[in-house]
Design a protein around this motif. Structure first.
Motif: not given
Length: 69
Positions: A16-21, A40-41, A56-57, A60-63
């Motif tokens: 699981r990856v979470e971002s700050a606001p 994202h999980q 991989r994801d 792609m999400l954070l190049p």
């Protein structure tokens, strides 16, 4: 009562990856209580496949953070 060992079952692994606001333009981070963030999980029974899929994801999400490879 009779207690028997639990039969072995498949293990499920989670990443699981979470971002700050997310910040508003012109600020380094948001302090607003209604600010948006993201999460994202991924789950899988095979930890190696899970790590490869999440990596991989994320590329792609954070190049920009991963060098775009």
């Amino acid at each position: 009562m009779l207690f028997l060992p639990r039969p072995p079952g498949p293990s499920t692994f989670t990443v699981r990856v979470e971002s700050a606001p997310l910040p508003r333009p012109g600020s380094s981070r948001s302090r607003r209580p209604d600010a948006l963030g993201t999460a994202h999980q991924w789950t899988a029974n095979d930890p190696t496949a899970l790590a490869e899929r999440a990596a991989r994801d994320l590329r792609m999400l954070l190049p920009r953070l991963t060098g775009g490879r």
